[in-house]
Design a protein around this motif. Structure first.
Motif, PDB file in Angstrom:
ATOM      1  N   HIS A   1       5.981 -10.429  -9.938  1.00 35.07           N
ATOM      2  CA  HIS A   1       6.336 -11.196 -11.130  1.00 35.07           C
ATOM      3  C   HIS A   1       7.821 -11.573 -11.099  1.00 35.07           C
ATOM      4  O   HIS A   1       8.177 -12.734 -11.323  1.00 35.07           O
ATOM      5  CB  HIS A   1       6.007 -10.393 -12.391  1.00 35.07           C
ATOM      6  N   ALA A   2       8.660 -10.596 -10.801  1.00 36.27           N
ATOM      7  CA  ALA A   2      10.101 -10.853 -10.746  1.00 36.27           C
ATOM      8  C   ALA A   2      10.426 -11.893  -9.684  1.00 36.27           C
ATOM      9  O   ALA A   2      11.268 -12.782  -9.906  1.00 36.27           O
ATOM     10  CB  ALA A   2      10.860  -9.555 -10.485  1.00 36.27           C
ATOM     11  N   TRP A   3       9.790 -11.797  -8.532  1.00 33.43           N
ATOM     12  CA  TRP A   3      10.020 -12.761  -7.458  1.00 33.43           C
ATOM     13  C   TRP A   3       9.582 -14.162  -7.887  1.00 33.43           C
ATOM     14  O   TRP A   3      10.309 -15.139  -7.675  1.00 33.43           O
ATOM     15  CB  TRP A   3       9.274 -12.327  -6.198  1.00 33.43           C
TER      16      TRP A   3
ATOM     17  N   ARG B   1      -2.759 -10.348 -14.171  1.00 30.17           N
ATOM     18  CA  ARG B   1      -1.937  -9.143 -14.024  1.00 30.17           C
ATOM     19  C   ARG B   1      -1.284  -9.177 -12.645  1.00 30.17           C
ATOM     20  O   ARG B   1      -1.954  -9.348 -11.641  1.00 30.17           O
ATOM     21  CB  ARG B   1      -2.796  -7.894 -14.150  1.00 30.17           C
ATOM     22  N   LEU B   2       0.023  -9.030 -12.644  1.00 33.09           N
ATOM     23  CA  LEU B   2       0.786  -9.051 -11.397  1.00 33.09           C
ATOM     24  C   LEU B   2       1.605  -7.778 -11.276  1.00 33.09           C
ATOM     25  O   LEU B   2       2.111  -7.268 -12.279  1.00 33.09           O
ATOM     26  CB  LEU B   2       1.765 -10.232 -11.398  1.00 33.09           C
ATOM     27  N   PRO B   3       1.802  -7.311 -10.051  1.00 33.92           N
ATOM     28  CA  PRO B   3       2.760  -6.225  -9.861  1.00 33.92           C
ATOM     29  C   PRO B   3       4.141  -6.699 -10.324  1.00 33.92           C
ATOM     30  O   PRO B   3       4.473  -7.888 -10.192  1.00 33.92           O
ATOM     31  CB  PRO B   3       2.741  -5.980  -8.350  1.00 33.92           C
ATOM     32  N   ALA B   4       4.923  -5.785 -10.879  1.00 33.10           N
ATOM     33  CA  ALA B   4       6.229  -6.139 -11.444  1.00 33.10           C
ATOM     34  C   ALA B   4       7.134  -6.822 -10.429  1.00 33.10           C
ATOM     35  O   ALA B   4       7.842  -7.787 -10.765  1.00 33.10           O
ATOM     36  CB  ALA B   4       6.906  -4.897 -12.012  1.00 33.10           C
ATOM     37  N   ASP B   5       7.113  -6.367  -9.180  1.00 32.59           N
ATOM     38  CA  ASP B   5       7.990  -6.977  -8.177  1.00 32.59           C
ATOM     39  C   ASP B   5       7.564  -8.402  -7.841  1.00 32.59           C
ATOM     40  O   ASP B   5       8.402  -9.276  -7.646  1.00 32.59           O
ATOM     41  CB  ASP B   5       8.096  -6.106  -6.919  1.00 32.59           C
TER      42      ASP B   5
END
Length: 52
Positions: A16-18, A10-14
């Motif tokens: 993940h996007a990076w 599980r990753l924070p959305a930001d």
């Protein structure tokens, strides 16, 4: 053949996007990008541990 383990991450959305953007610019899959970065950090930590 290498042994592999499968995990759910599980990753924070930001973050993940990076990572997706970094993988795309390096022409790697997201999985390969994560593995690459972890291996680089592991190797750096091992080198630091060997330094006096």
């Amino acid at each position: 053949m290498n042994d592999e383990s499968r995990i759910t991450l599980r990753l924070p959305a930001d973050l993940h996007a990076w990572l997706v953007a970094q993988a795309k610019s390096s022409r790697r899959s997201l999985n390969s990008e994560i593995v690459y970065r972890l291996e680089v950090e592991r190797d750096a930590a091992g080198a630091d541990a060997e330094s006096p």
